[in-house]
Design an enzyme around this catalytic site. Sequence first.
Site, mmCIF file in Angstrom:
data_model
loop_
_atom_site.group_PDB
_atom_site.id
_atom_site.type_symbol
_atom_site.label_atom_id
_atom_site.label_comp_id
_atom_site.label_asym_id
_atom_site.label_seq_id
_atom_site.Cartn_x
_atom_site.Cartn_y
_atom_site.Cartn_z
ATOM 1 C CE1 TYR A 119 -3.855 -2.249 5.216
ATOM 2 C CE2 TYR A 119 -3.213 -0.009 4.638
ATOM 3 C CZ TYR A 119 -3.696 -1.256 4.268
ATOM 4 O OH TYR A 119 -4.024 -1.498 2.951
ATOM 5 C CB SER A 137 -0.864 0.017 1.267
ATOM 6 O OG SER A 137 -1.509 1.270 1.399
#
Length: 250
Positions: free
Chosen positions: A156, A141
Amino acid sequence: MGLLDGQTAIITGAASMKGLGKATAQLFAEHGCRVAILDLEAAQAEDAAANIGDGHVGLACDVTRKADCEAAVAAVLEAFGQIDILVNNAGITQPLRIMDIKHENYDAVLDVNLLGTLNMSQAVIPHMRDRRSGKLINMSSVSAQRGGGIFGGPHYSAAKAGVLGLTKAMARELAPDGIRANAICPGFIATDITQGKLTPEMKEKILAGIPMGRAGEASDVAGCALFLASDLSAYVTGSEVDVNGGSLIH
Ligand code: NAD
Protein backbone atom coordinates in the site's frame (compact mmCIF):
# COMPACT_ATOMS: atom_id res chain seq x y z
CA MET A 1 -21.61 32.04 -4.16
CA GLY A 2 -19.85 28.70 -4.35
CA LEU A 3 -16.17 28.19 -5.09
CA LEU A 4 -17.05 25.71 -7.87
CA ASP A 5 -20.12 27.37 -9.41
CA GLY A 6 -20.78 26.08 -12.93
CA GLN A 7 -18.12 23.37 -12.70
CA THR A 8 -18.39 19.60 -12.86
CA ALA A 9 -16.37 16.86 -11.20
CA ILE A 10 -15.81 13.13 -11.39
CA ILE A 11 -15.00 11.52 -8.04
CA THR A 12 -14.06 7.83 -8.05
CA GLY A 13 -14.82 5.52 -5.14
CA ALA A 14 -17.27 8.07 -3.74
CA ALA A 15 -20.22 5.80 -2.89
CA SER A 16 -18.84 4.73 0.51
CA MET A 17 -21.13 6.69 2.82
CA LYS A 18 -18.50 7.54 5.50
CA GLY A 19 -15.69 7.82 2.97
CA LEU A 20 -13.45 10.64 1.82
CA GLY A 21 -14.89 10.62 -1.71
CA LYS A 22 -18.47 11.02 -0.52
CA ALA A 23 -17.56 13.87 1.85
CA THR A 24 -15.72 15.56 -1.01
CA ALA A 25 -18.70 15.10 -3.32
CA GLN A 26 -20.97 16.64 -0.70
CA LEU A 27 -18.74 19.69 -0.21
CA PHE A 28 -18.24 20.19 -3.96
CA ALA A 29 -22.04 20.06 -4.42
CA GLU A 30 -22.49 22.67 -1.68
CA HIS A 31 -20.09 24.88 -3.66
CA GLY A 32 -22.13 24.74 -6.86
CA CYS A 33 -20.43 21.79 -8.59
CA ARG A 34 -22.29 19.01 -10.41
CA VAL A 35 -20.71 15.73 -9.37
CA ALA A 36 -20.47 12.31 -10.99
CA ILE A 37 -19.95 9.66 -8.35
CA LEU A 38 -18.23 6.55 -9.68
CA ASP A 39 -17.98 3.29 -7.76
CA LEU A 40 -18.08 -0.46 -8.27
CA GLU A 41 -21.86 -0.85 -7.90
CA ALA A 42 -24.27 1.33 -9.92
CA ALA A 43 -27.00 1.26 -7.25
CA GLN A 44 -24.67 2.50 -4.51
CA ALA A 45 -23.21 5.20 -6.76
CA GLU A 46 -26.72 6.35 -7.69
CA ASP A 47 -27.81 6.41 -4.03
CA ALA A 48 -24.79 8.48 -3.05
CA ALA A 49 -25.42 10.91 -5.93
CA ALA A 50 -29.08 11.31 -4.91
CA ASN A 51 -27.95 11.79 -1.31
CA ILE A 52 -25.91 14.91 -2.12
CA GLY A 53 -28.81 16.62 -3.92
CA ASP A 54 -30.38 17.05 -7.35
CA GLY A 55 -28.53 17.14 -10.66
CA HIS A 56 -25.70 14.76 -9.78
CA VAL A 57 -25.10 11.33 -11.34
CA GLY A 58 -23.94 7.96 -10.07
CA LEU A 59 -22.27 5.46 -12.37
CA ALA A 60 -20.68 2.03 -12.11
CA CYS A 61 -16.96 2.13 -12.93
CA ASP A 62 -14.17 -0.22 -11.92
CA VAL A 63 -11.13 2.04 -12.21
CA THR A 64 -8.84 -0.94 -12.83
CA ARG A 65 -10.55 -1.34 -16.21
CA LYS A 66 -9.60 1.21 -18.83
CA ALA A 67 -12.77 0.58 -20.85
CA ASP A 68 -14.94 1.31 -17.78
CA CYS A 69 -13.13 4.63 -17.26
CA GLU A 70 -13.58 5.64 -20.90
CA ALA A 71 -17.26 4.69 -20.84
CA ALA A 72 -17.79 6.65 -17.61
CA VAL A 73 -16.13 9.76 -19.03
CA ALA A 74 -18.30 9.53 -22.16
CA ALA A 75 -21.43 9.19 -19.99
CA VAL A 76 -20.44 12.16 -17.82
CA LEU A 77 -19.75 14.31 -20.88
CA GLU A 78 -23.18 13.33 -22.20
CA ALA A 79 -24.78 14.33 -18.90
CA PHE A 80 -22.76 17.45 -18.01
CA GLY A 81 -21.11 18.55 -21.28
CA GLN A 82 -17.75 19.20 -19.60
CA ILE A 83 -15.42 17.86 -16.90
CA ASP A 84 -13.43 20.40 -14.88
CA ILE A 85 -12.22 18.25 -11.98
CA LEU A 86 -11.19 14.63 -11.49
CA VAL A 87 -10.64 13.29 -7.98
CA ASN A 88 -8.88 9.92 -8.10
CA ASN A 89 -10.09 8.70 -4.73
CA ALA A 90 -10.88 4.99 -5.21
CA GLY A 91 -8.53 2.90 -3.11
CA ILE A 92 -8.18 -0.27 -1.10
CA THR A 93 -5.72 -1.27 1.59
CA GLN A 94 -4.56 -4.43 3.36
CA PRO A 95 -2.74 -4.70 6.72
CA LEU A 96 -0.01 -7.15 5.62
CA ARG A 97 3.63 -7.44 6.61
CA ILE A 98 6.37 -7.61 3.99
CA MET A 99 6.74 -11.42 3.85
CA ASP A 100 2.97 -11.99 3.71
CA ILE A 101 2.38 -10.02 0.52
CA LYS A 102 1.42 -12.41 -2.26
CA HIS A 103 1.35 -11.52 -5.92
CA GLU A 104 -2.46 -11.26 -5.82
CA ASN A 105 -2.27 -8.81 -2.88
CA TYR A 106 0.26 -6.71 -4.76
CA ASP A 107 -1.88 -6.73 -7.91
CA ALA A 108 -5.10 -5.86 -6.06
CA VAL A 109 -3.61 -2.93 -4.15
CA LEU A 110 -1.45 -1.55 -6.97
CA ASP A 111 -4.23 -1.93 -9.53
CA VAL A 112 -6.90 0.05 -7.70
CA ASN A 113 -4.68 2.75 -6.19
CA LEU A 114 -2.12 3.33 -8.93
CA LEU A 115 -3.32 1.84 -12.23
CA GLY A 116 -6.82 3.17 -11.45
CA THR A 117 -5.43 6.69 -11.06
CA LEU A 118 -3.57 6.38 -14.38
CA ASN A 119 -6.61 4.90 -16.17
CA MET A 120 -9.05 7.59 -15.07
CA SER A 121 -6.56 10.38 -15.71
CA GLN A 122 -5.89 9.10 -19.22
CA ALA A 123 -9.63 8.98 -19.83
CA VAL A 124 -10.19 12.69 -18.95
CA ILE A 125 -6.93 14.30 -20.11
CA PRO A 126 -7.83 14.57 -23.83
CA HIS A 127 -11.01 16.48 -22.93
CA MET A 128 -9.18 18.71 -20.45
CA ARG A 129 -6.45 19.36 -23.02
CA ASP A 130 -9.04 20.39 -25.60
CA ARG A 131 -10.44 22.91 -23.11
CA ARG A 132 -6.95 23.90 -21.88
CA SER A 133 -8.24 23.61 -18.34
CA GLY A 134 -8.59 20.95 -15.67
CA LYS A 135 -7.75 19.91 -12.13
CA LEU A 136 -6.55 16.45 -11.17
CA ILE A 137 -6.56 15.56 -7.47
CA ASN A 138 -5.09 12.23 -6.42
CA MET A 139 -5.55 10.55 -3.05
CA SER A 140 -2.17 9.39 -1.76
CA SER A 141 -1.49 8.74 1.94
CA VAL A 142 0.86 9.57 4.79
CA SER A 143 1.80 5.88 4.41
CA ALA A 144 3.62 6.83 1.20
CA GLN A 145 5.69 9.46 3.00
CA ARG A 146 6.56 7.64 6.21
CA GLY A 147 6.65 4.03 5.02
CA GLY A 148 3.34 2.87 6.44
CA GLY A 149 2.94 2.64 10.17
CA ILE A 150 -0.77 3.43 10.04
CA PHE A 151 -2.73 0.45 8.73
CA GLY A 152 -1.76 -0.53 5.19
CA GLY A 153 1.17 -2.80 4.38
CA PRO A 154 4.31 -2.09 2.34
CA HIS A 155 2.50 -2.73 -0.95
CA TYR A 156 0.00 0.00 0.00
CA SER A 157 2.86 2.40 0.84
CA ALA A 158 4.42 1.58 -2.53
CA ALA A 159 1.17 2.14 -4.40
CA LYS A 160 0.56 5.49 -2.69
CA ALA A 161 4.18 6.55 -3.25
CA GLY A 162 3.57 5.66 -6.90
CA VAL A 163 0.55 7.96 -6.86
CA LEU A 164 2.82 10.80 -5.67
CA GLY A 165 5.30 10.22 -8.49
CA LEU A 166 2.53 9.97 -11.06
CA THR A 167 0.92 13.17 -9.76
CA LYS A 168 4.16 15.15 -9.98
CA ALA A 169 4.99 13.82 -13.45
CA MET A 170 1.48 14.64 -14.69
CA ALA A 171 1.73 18.12 -13.16
CA ARG A 172 4.96 18.73 -15.07
CA GLU A 173 3.72 17.34 -18.40
CA LEU A 174 0.25 18.88 -18.28
CA ALA A 175 1.05 22.36 -16.93
CA PRO A 176 1.49 23.81 -20.45
CA ASP A 177 -2.03 22.54 -21.23
CA GLY A 178 -3.58 24.48 -18.33
CA ILE A 179 -4.11 21.33 -16.27
CA ARG A 180 -3.03 21.20 -12.61
CA ALA A 181 -2.33 17.96 -10.72
CA ASN A 182 -1.93 17.68 -6.96
CA ALA A 183 -1.98 14.93 -4.34
CA ILE A 184 -3.54 14.81 -0.90
CA CYS A 185 -1.83 12.76 1.79
CA PRO A 186 -4.40 12.00 4.48
CA GLY A 187 -3.25 10.59 7.78
CA PHE A 188 -5.55 8.44 9.88
CA ILE A 189 -9.19 9.18 9.02
CA ALA A 190 -12.05 7.14 10.47
CA THR A 191 -13.76 5.52 7.45
CA ASP A 192 -14.77 2.00 6.41
CA ILE A 193 -11.53 1.35 4.49
CA THR A 194 -10.14 -0.79 7.34
CA GLN A 195 -13.10 -3.17 6.95
CA GLY A 196 -13.32 -3.99 10.64
CA LYS A 197 -9.66 -5.07 10.81
CA LEU A 198 -8.50 -2.12 12.93
CA THR A 199 -8.19 -3.36 16.53
CA PRO A 200 -8.55 -1.00 19.54
CA GLU A 201 -4.82 -1.55 20.27
CA MET A 202 -3.86 -0.53 16.72
CA LYS A 203 -6.08 2.55 17.01
CA GLU A 204 -4.57 3.57 20.35
CA LYS A 205 -1.06 3.26 18.92
CA ILE A 206 -1.95 5.35 15.88
CA LEU A 207 -3.61 8.08 17.97
CA ALA A 208 -0.52 8.27 20.21
CA GLY A 209 1.48 9.33 17.13
CA ILE A 210 -0.86 12.18 16.15
CA PRO A 211 0.08 15.53 17.77
CA MET A 212 -3.50 16.79 17.41
CA GLY A 213 -4.61 13.73 19.36
CA ARG A 214 -7.56 12.73 17.23
CA ALA A 215 -8.38 10.86 14.05
CA GLY A 216 -9.21 13.05 11.07
CA GLU A 217 -12.72 13.51 9.77
CA ALA A 218 -13.67 12.87 6.14
CA SER A 219 -14.62 16.57 5.98
CA ASP A 220 -11.01 17.50 6.85
CA VAL A 221 -9.90 15.88 3.60
CA ALA A 222 -12.85 17.28 1.62
CA GLY A 223 -11.82 20.83 2.59
CA CYS A 224 -8.37 20.26 1.16
CA ALA A 225 -9.83 18.78 -2.03
CA LEU A 226 -12.05 21.87 -2.41
CA PHE A 227 -9.00 24.12 -2.12
CA LEU A 228 -7.14 22.12 -4.78
CA ALA A 229 -10.19 22.02 -7.08
CA SER A 230 -10.90 25.74 -6.88
CA ASP A 231 -9.07 28.83 -8.11
CA LEU A 232 -7.85 29.44 -4.55
CA SER A 233 -5.03 27.08 -5.58
CA ALA A 234 -4.59 28.54 -9.09
CA TYR A 235 -0.75 28.55 -8.80
CA VAL A 236 -0.46 25.21 -6.99
CA THR A 237 0.56 22.18 -9.03
CA GLY A 238 2.68 19.09 -8.38
CA SER A 239 2.22 19.48 -4.64
CA GLU A 240 1.44 16.95 -1.93
CA VAL A 241 -0.78 18.40 0.76
CA ASP A 242 -0.67 16.83 4.22
CA VAL A 243 -3.97 16.38 6.09
CA ASN A 244 -2.80 14.40 9.08
CA GLY A 245 -3.11 16.28 12.38
CA GLY A 246 0.66 16.66 12.52
CA SER A 247 1.53 12.97 12.04
CA LEU A 248 4.40 13.90 9.75
CA ILE A 249 5.95 17.15 10.86
CA HIS A 250 9.30 17.43 9.16
P1 NAD B 1 -13.58 3.69 1.64
O1 NAD B 1 -13.31 2.23 1.69
O2 NAD B 1 -14.57 4.29 2.60
O3 NAD B 1 -13.99 4.11 0.17
C1 NAD B 1 -13.28 3.64 -0.95
C2 NAD B 1 -14.25 3.44 -2.10
O4 NAD B 1 -13.52 2.97 -3.24
C3 NAD B 1 -15.33 2.39 -1.80
O5 NAD B 1 -16.61 2.96 -2.04
C4 NAD B 1 -15.02 1.28 -2.80
O6 NAD B 1 -16.18 0.59 -3.27
C5 NAD B 1 -14.33 2.05 -3.91
N1 NAD B 1 -13.53 1.18 -4.77
C6 NAD B 1 -12.72 0.16 -4.41
N2 NAD B 1 -12.19 -0.43 -5.50
C7 NAD B 1 -12.66 0.27 -6.56
C8 NAD B 1 -12.48 0.15 -7.97
N3 NAD B 1 -11.71 -0.81 -8.50
N4 NAD B 1 -13.11 1.03 -8.77
C9 NAD B 1 -13.91 1.99 -8.25
N5 NAD B 1 -14.13 2.15 -6.94
C10 NAD B 1 -13.50 1.29 -6.11
O7 NAD B 1 -12.15 4.40 1.82
P2 NAD B 1 -11.72 5.88 2.25
O8 NAD B 1 -11.11 5.79 3.60
O9 NAD B 1 -12.79 6.87 1.96
O10 NAD B 1 -10.50 6.09 1.24
C11 NAD B 1 -10.55 6.94 0.11
C12 NAD B 1 -9.14 7.12 -0.42
O11 NAD B 1 -8.33 7.77 0.57
C13 NAD B 1 -8.41 5.82 -0.75
O12 NAD B 1 -7.63 6.02 -1.91
C14 NAD B 1 -7.53 5.59 0.46
O13 NAD B 1 -6.43 4.78 0.15
C15 NAD B 1 -7.16 7.01 0.81
N6 NAD B 1 -6.72 7.19 2.20
C16 NAD B 1 -7.56 6.92 3.25
C17 NAD B 1 -7.10 7.10 4.55
C18 NAD B 1 -7.96 6.83 5.75
O14 NAD B 1 -7.42 6.88 6.88
N7 NAD B 1 -9.24 6.55 5.63
C19 NAD B 1 -5.80 7.58 4.78
C20 NAD B 1 -5.00 7.85 3.67
C21 NAD B 1 -5.46 7.66 2.40
